[in-house]
Motif scaffolding. Structure first.
Motif, short mmCIF file in Angstrom:
data_model
loop_
_atom_site.label_atom_id
_atom_site.label_comp_id
_atom_site.label_asym_id
_atom_site.label_seq_id
_atom_site.Cartn_x
_atom_site.Cartn_y
_atom_site.Cartn_z
N PRO A 286 71.85 41.37 11.51
CA PRO A 286 72.07 42.62 12.25
C PRO A 286 71.24 42.74 13.53
CG PRO A 286 70.61 43.03 10.42
CD PRO A 286 70.99 41.57 10.33
N ILE A 287 71.41 41.77 14.42
CA ILE A 287 70.61 41.80 15.64
C ILE A 287 71.25 42.71 16.69
CG2 ILE A 287 69.84 39.44 15.22
CD1 ILE A 287 71.53 38.67 17.76
N VAL A 288 70.41 43.27 17.52
CA VAL A 288 70.86 43.90 18.75
C VAL A 288 70.90 42.79 19.80
CG1 VAL A 288 70.30 45.60 20.52
CG2 VAL A 288 69.85 46.10 18.11
N PRO A 289 72.01 42.61 20.51
CA PRO A 289 72.11 41.44 21.40
C PRO A 289 71.06 41.39 22.50
CG PRO A 289 73.93 42.97 21.77
CD PRO A 289 73.24 43.41 20.51
N PHE A 290 70.49 42.53 22.83
CA PHE A 290 69.41 42.54 23.83
C PHE A 290 68.24 41.65 23.39
CE2 PHE A 290 71.53 46.67 23.78
CZ PHE A 290 71.99 46.74 25.07
N TYR A 291 68.08 41.50 22.08
CA TYR A 291 66.97 40.73 21.53
C TYR A 291 67.40 39.34 21.05
CZ TYR A 291 64.06 44.90 21.75
OH TYR A 291 63.34 45.98 22.20
N GLY A 292 68.60 38.92 21.38
CA GLY A 292 69.04 37.60 20.96
C GLY A 292 68.17 36.50 21.55
N ASN A 293 67.86 35.48 20.73
CA ASN A 293 67.01 34.38 21.20
C ASN A 293 67.86 33.28 21.86
OD1 ASN A 293 68.20 32.99 19.05
ND2 ASN A 293 66.45 33.33 17.70
N ILE B 22 75.30 30.03 20.56
CA ILE B 22 76.51 30.38 19.82
C ILE B 22 77.31 31.48 20.51
CG2 ILE B 22 75.55 29.67 17.60
CD1 ILE B 22 75.20 32.71 16.97
N SER B 23 76.68 32.17 21.47
CA SER B 23 77.36 33.24 22.20
C SER B 23 77.00 33.12 23.68
CB SER B 23 76.92 34.61 21.66
OG SER B 23 77.61 35.65 22.33
N PRO B 24 77.70 32.25 24.41
CA PRO B 24 77.30 31.95 25.79
C PRO B 24 77.32 33.16 26.72
CG PRO B 24 79.45 31.01 25.29
CD PRO B 24 78.86 31.46 23.99
N LEU B 25 78.10 34.20 26.37
CA LEU B 25 78.07 35.44 27.15
C LEU B 25 77.07 36.45 26.59
CD1 LEU B 25 81.90 35.96 27.81
CD2 LEU B 25 80.19 34.91 29.30
N ARG B 26 76.36 36.04 25.53
CA ARG B 26 75.38 36.89 24.86
C ARG B 26 76.01 38.19 24.38
NH1 ARG B 26 70.35 35.31 24.70
NH2 ARG B 26 69.54 37.42 24.47
N TYR C 137 69.13 35.23 14.46
CA TYR C 137 69.26 34.82 15.86
C TYR C 137 68.56 35.82 16.79
CZ TYR C 137 72.70 31.26 14.61
OH TYR C 137 73.32 30.14 14.09
N GLY C 138 67.79 36.72 16.24
CA GLY C 138 67.10 37.71 17.04
C GLY C 138 65.72 37.25 17.47
N GLY C 139 65.28 37.78 18.61
CA GLY C 139 63.94 37.52 19.12
C GLY C 139 63.15 38.81 19.19
N SER C 140 61.98 38.76 19.79
CA SER C 140 61.11 39.94 19.86
C SER C 140 61.03 40.55 21.25
CB SER C 140 59.70 39.56 19.40
OG SER C 140 59.18 38.51 20.22
N VAL C 141 61.61 39.87 22.24
CA VAL C 141 61.54 40.36 23.63
C VAL C 141 62.96 40.61 24.14
CG1 VAL C 141 60.80 39.83 25.98
CG2 VAL C 141 59.43 39.05 24.03
N PRO C 142 63.26 41.80 24.66
CA PRO C 142 64.61 42.07 25.14
C PRO C 142 64.95 41.25 26.37
CG PRO C 142 63.15 43.88 25.71
CD PRO C 142 62.37 42.97 24.82
N GLN C 143 66.21 40.80 26.42
CA GLN C 143 66.71 40.03 27.56
C GLN C 143 67.46 40.96 28.51
OE1 GLN C 143 65.98 36.62 27.67
NE2 GLN C 143 64.78 37.15 25.84
N ALA C 144 67.53 40.59 29.76
CA ALA C 144 68.22 41.41 30.73
C ALA C 144 69.73 41.23 30.67
CB ALA C 144 67.72 41.10 32.14
N ARG C 145 70.19 40.02 30.37
CA ARG C 145 71.61 39.71 30.43
C ARG C 145 72.23 39.83 29.04
NH1 ARG C 145 74.78 35.05 29.93
NH2 ARG C 145 72.95 33.78 29.53
N VAL C 146 73.03 40.90 28.84
CA VAL C 146 73.64 41.10 27.53
C VAL C 146 74.90 41.93 27.69
CG1 VAL C 146 72.26 43.17 27.09
CG2 VAL C 146 73.28 41.94 25.21
#
Length: 245
Positions: free
Chosen positions: A30-37, A43-47, A233-242
């Motif tokens: 149950p990840i929020v895509p902003f935190y995807g690693n 597995i999701s090239p468009l995030r 597949y989640g990380g701890s730092v939010p990404q800008a591109r999602v």
């Protein structure tokens, strides 16, 4: 089978309801895509979420996933049989994914829920007023004409019904309620979808997610009986591109 993405996403919710309707066992990450690693990017090239992993098959996009499930697995149909009905169902789903995705998710839900929490960005009050007073009422005026007087669009609950209800669930989470006096058919239709066990189960997940800290969320979902993936597949730092879709 694994679904990557938070059930709070209307696109993920759509897939989870479809899986439940077909009785297919699956786990959820149950990840929020902003935190995807970075593994999520592979597995999701468009995030985007959801991602479905079924053996060696990796699929992106909720519509593609649901059509695959309908073609590959028996169980209740997600699309009607008649070509004209199938075309109408696909158009209603596309309208929801595109128009409601823009208005409900990006302009309302993201602005009021996600941006302040993830990026510490306060919403634009004037922009939110346009969404609530103009954009959403305009969309609802069109949906009200499409809404069934009773039951579901094509006899039983299918993908188009699920999709409309999923977006208005996010609208509700962001403080917008469909006025039953102004849009009675739509309000009653959404309520019927939400009462179906496959959809109601996602509301249980949503409520746990909104009342549990990120650290404790997976364990809380497991304790409630949901199958949650051991690895994420989640990380701890939010990404800008999602994106989401």
């Amino acid at each position: 089978m694994l679904v990557v993405g938070s059930p709070v996403s209307p696109y993920v919710r759509k897939v989870l309801v479809a899986l439940a309707m077909k009785g297919l066992e699956h786990e959820v990450d149950p990840i929020v895509p902003f935190y995807g690693n970075e593994a999520f990017t592979r597995i999701s090239p468009l995030r985007r979420v959801p991602v479905l992993i079924d053996g060696d098959l990796v699929l992106n996009d909720s519509t593609v996933i649901c059509e695959y499930l309908d073609e590959a697995y028996p169980g209740p149909a997600l699309l009607p049989a008649r070509p004209a009905d199938r075309a109408r169902a696909r158009w209603i789903e596309e309208y929801a994914d595109s128009r409601l995705g823009d208005v409900v998710i990006w302009r309302l839900f993201f602005a009021t829920i996600m941006a302040p929490r993830v990026y510490k960005r306060e919403p634009d009050a004037a922009a939110l007023a346009r969404v609530r007073e103009t954009d959403l009422p305009d969309a609802l005026n069109w949906i009200e004409v499409q809404a069934p007087e009773d039951g579901f669009l094509f006899g039983t609950m299918m993908l188009a019904d699920i999709t409309i209800a999923a977006f208005f669930r996010n609208a509700l989470l962001a403080g917008f309620t469909v006025d039953a006096a102004r849009w009675p058919r739509t309000a009653a239709w959404i309520a019927r979808v939400e009462a179906e066990p496959a959809f109601a189960d996602t509301i249980r997940q949503e409520q746990i997610i909104f009342t549990t800290s990120t650290r404790d969320r997976a364990e809380a979902l497991r304790a409630a009986g949901f199958r949650i993936a051991a690895e994420s597949y989640g990380g701890s730092v939010p990404q800008a591109r999602v994106l989401s879709g």
